[in-house]
Scaffold this motif. Structure first.
Motif, PDB file in Angstrom:
ATOM      1  N   ASP A 101       0.629  -1.195   0.167  1.00  0.00           N
ATOM      2  CA  ASP A 101      -0.170  -0.402   0.134  1.00  0.00           C
ATOM      3  C   ASP A 101       0.703   1.258   0.191  1.00  0.00           C
ATOM      4  N   ILE A 102       0.361   1.994  -0.492  1.00  0.00           N
ATOM      5  CA  ILE A 102       1.437   4.194  -0.590  1.00  0.00           C
ATOM      6  C   ILE A 102       0.248   4.708   0.099  1.00  0.00           C
ATOM      7  N   ARG A 127      -4.634   1.889  -3.302  1.00  0.00           N
ATOM      8  CA  ARG A 127      -3.600   0.137  -2.834  1.00  0.00           C
ATOM      9  C   ARG A 127      -3.781  -0.405  -4.387  1.00  0.00           C
ATOM     10  N   ASP A 128      -2.916  -0.801  -5.196  1.00  0.00           N
ATOM     11  CA  ASP A 128      -2.935  -1.728  -5.823  1.00  0.00           C
ATOM     12  C   ASP A 128      -2.721  -2.962  -6.060  1.00  0.00           C
ATOM     13  N   ALA A 153      12.742  -3.927 -11.010  1.00  0.00           N
ATOM     14  CA  ALA A 153      12.006  -4.049 -12.772  1.00  0.00           C
ATOM     15  C   ALA A 153      13.402  -3.434 -13.622  1.00  0.00           C
ATOM     16  N   PHE A 154      13.807  -2.237 -12.866  1.00  0.00           N
ATOM     17  CA  PHE A 154      14.372  -1.950 -14.343  1.00  0.00           C
ATOM     18  C   PHE A 154      16.087  -2.046 -14.450  1.00  0.00           C
ATOM     19  N   ARG A 189       6.133  -1.737  -4.764  1.00  0.00           N
ATOM     20  CA  ARG A 189       6.134  -3.017  -5.021  1.00  0.00           C
ATOM     21  C   ARG A 189       6.926  -3.933  -5.719  1.00  0.00           C
ATOM     22  N   LEU A 190       6.084  -3.633  -7.612  1.00  0.00           N
ATOM     23  CA  LEU A 190       6.839  -4.112  -8.441  1.00  0.00           C
ATOM     24  C   LEU A 190       7.974  -4.041  -9.054  1.00  0.00           C
ATOM     25  N   GLY A 191       9.086  -2.685  -8.095  1.00  0.00           N
ATOM     26  CA  GLY A 191       9.934  -1.802  -8.643  1.00  0.00           C
ATOM     27  C   GLY A 191       9.543  -0.839  -9.923  1.00  0.00           C
ATOM     28  N   ALA A 192       8.515  -0.115  -9.783  1.00  0.00           N
ATOM     29  CA  ALA A 192       8.033   0.781 -10.589  1.00  0.00           C
ATOM     30  C   ALA A 192       8.201   2.254 -10.257  1.00  0.00           C
ATOM     31  N   LEU A 193       9.024   3.266 -10.325  1.00  0.00           N
ATOM     32  CA  LEU A 193       9.241   4.770  -9.490  1.00  0.00           C
ATOM     33  C   LEU A 193       7.728   5.437  -9.804  1.00  0.00           C
TER      34      LEU A 193
END
Length: 439
Positions: free
Chosen positions: A92-93, A137-138, A352-353, A418-422
């Protein structure tokens, strides 16, 4: 509020005088990196340079630009002045929707303060503070938050957040408070518990960033100065321009490092485990002074403000001088450009990057108000190796200004999901942008 023609004339004259040139421009890129160029100071006769990017918001279908091989989407939009981000362990953000608190009566700064208030309003920095934290939340991982809830409300210009065990700590403009937290909850209704007071009052710099130590025993809080160079008197600067260390168990606090004009982004560098901070330096010395910077922070270190900048370069405006303090001043590690308003700081620890981004720093540059030409208004990336900066800064997320020089958005906090995106908080566009490699 109605303004008489005389008042409007005075205001217009002040802004016109302030818009006069402020000295020659240093070579491109020379105010970035480990050895920035420090040009000669240049002061305007009557007022500082004012070069605002008026806030206009994003037209439909327009978004910032990322490097080739990346794509940008809105993680959440329609927010209310989102400035700071925190990721909970479940992904969660948390978003601090916040702005400056009201100043105490009698501390508005007179005509100059009124004019600057108009300037900040044009820049999108004057709406009343929402004083809350929103949870996003995604759950399905599609890059868009499908759940949005008010997580904590009725705060006091909240900014930094940190979860330690089952307590969420929040840095308000005047105090660090704590709330009980249970994994997965979407709202906290329990009352706050005060952990420690923070310097407040005029709150010229009001944001209070916050990180916890790895062992969960200490909090570190950034407290900005109450002025540009101490012009309101050093009595108002007690405990300010500093990073405070707070013992979570007792609430006892001490100044961990000082002489940092406005320390905002705080983050632990993953290789060295050192505390790093992004700092906004002083104004009114010209287009290219003084570079904002990021630096590792030494326990007990003093970094010059207000008597000197970038180590031991004396600011002759500050009287009386203090030769002993100047002699003790440490030079920062890495310049981030003059007047860029570098606020957000996070080290990339996702997968992810591409590997070149691993453990490097992303910096959210909110953008200048007193430089010709404008500076900042972008997110940059600084590569790191062995815990130290290892190359030139790279533009990563740009396009926040339109062709007319207006601000469609202004980046502030940066965080990795949590998935490595900025994720990037945009407090003018009222969007959280998400940047991920294109697939």
């Amino acid at each position: 509020m109605r303004h008489t023609p005389l008042v409007l004339t005075v205001c217009a004259a002040a802004l016109t005088l302030a818009a006069c040139g402020s000295g020659p421009i240093a070579p491109e890129g020379s105010t970035y990196g480990a050895g920035p160029t420090l040009v000669e100071p240049h002061r305007n006769l009557l007022a500082p340079t004012v070069n605002i990017a008026p806030a206009v918001g994003w037209p439909d279908g327009v978004r910032p630009t990322a490097p080739q091989g990346f794509r940008v989407q809105a993680f959440a939009s329609g927010l209310d002045h989102p400035r700071w981000l925190y990721r909970l362990p479940n992904g969660d953000i948390l978003v601090a929707e916040t702005n400056a608190p009201p100043r105490p009566e009698g501390q508005s700064g007179g005509l100059r303060g009124w004019v600057m208030g108009l300037v900040m309003k044009r820049a999108g920095a004057a709406p009343p503070s929402p004083n809350r934290i929103i949870l996003l939340r995604d759950a399905d991982g599609d890059g868009v938050a499908e759940t949005r809830s008010t997580f904590v409300d009725n705060l006091m210009s909240p900014f930094g957040m940190a979860l330690v065990g089952d307590r969420l700590f929040v840095a308000n403009a005047d105090a660090v408070v704590a709330f009980p937290y249970q994994a997965g909850q979407t709202q906290i209704t329990a009352p706050a518990t005060k952990i420690a007071d923070l310097p407040a009052g005029r709150n010229h710099h009001w944001t209070k960033s916050l990180v916890a130590s790895a062992d969960g025993t200490k909090l570190y809080v950034g407290v900005g100065s109450n002025s540009n160079i101490g012009e309101n008197g050093m009595d108002e600067e007690e405990g300010r321009a500093a990073i405070h260390e707070i013992d979570i168990a007792t609430g006892a606090q001490r100044v961990f490092a000082s002489g940092l004009r406005n320390p905002v982004g705080l983050a632990w560098q993953p290789d060295s485990q050192a505390l790093w901070v992004a700092v906004n330096e002083r104004d009114e010395l010209g287009n290219d002074l003084v570079p904002d910077y990021m630096t590792s922070v030494r326990d007990g270190g003093f970094y010059g403000w207000p008597w000197s900048y970038y180590g031991q370069t004396v600011d002759a405006r500050v009287q009386p001088q203090d030769a002993a303090r100047v002699a003790a001043a440490l030079a920062p590690d890495y310049a981030l450009g003059a007047h860029t308003a570098s606020l957000g700081l996070t080290f990339y620890q996702g997968t992810a990057f591409p590997a070149a981004y691993s453990h490097g720093a992303f910096v959210g540059q909110h953008g200048s108000w007193n430089r010709e030409p404008k500076a900042g208004y972008k997110v940059i990336f600084v590569p790191f190796a062995n815990g130290r900066p290892s190359g030139a800064p790279q533009d990563f997320l740009t396009g926040f200004l339109n062709a007319e020089g207006e601000a469609m958005g202004r980046p502030v906090g940066v965080q990795v999901d949590r998935l490595g995106a900025l994720l990037v908080a945009d407090d003018v566009g009222n969007v959280i942008w998400r940047v991920v490699p294109a697939t």
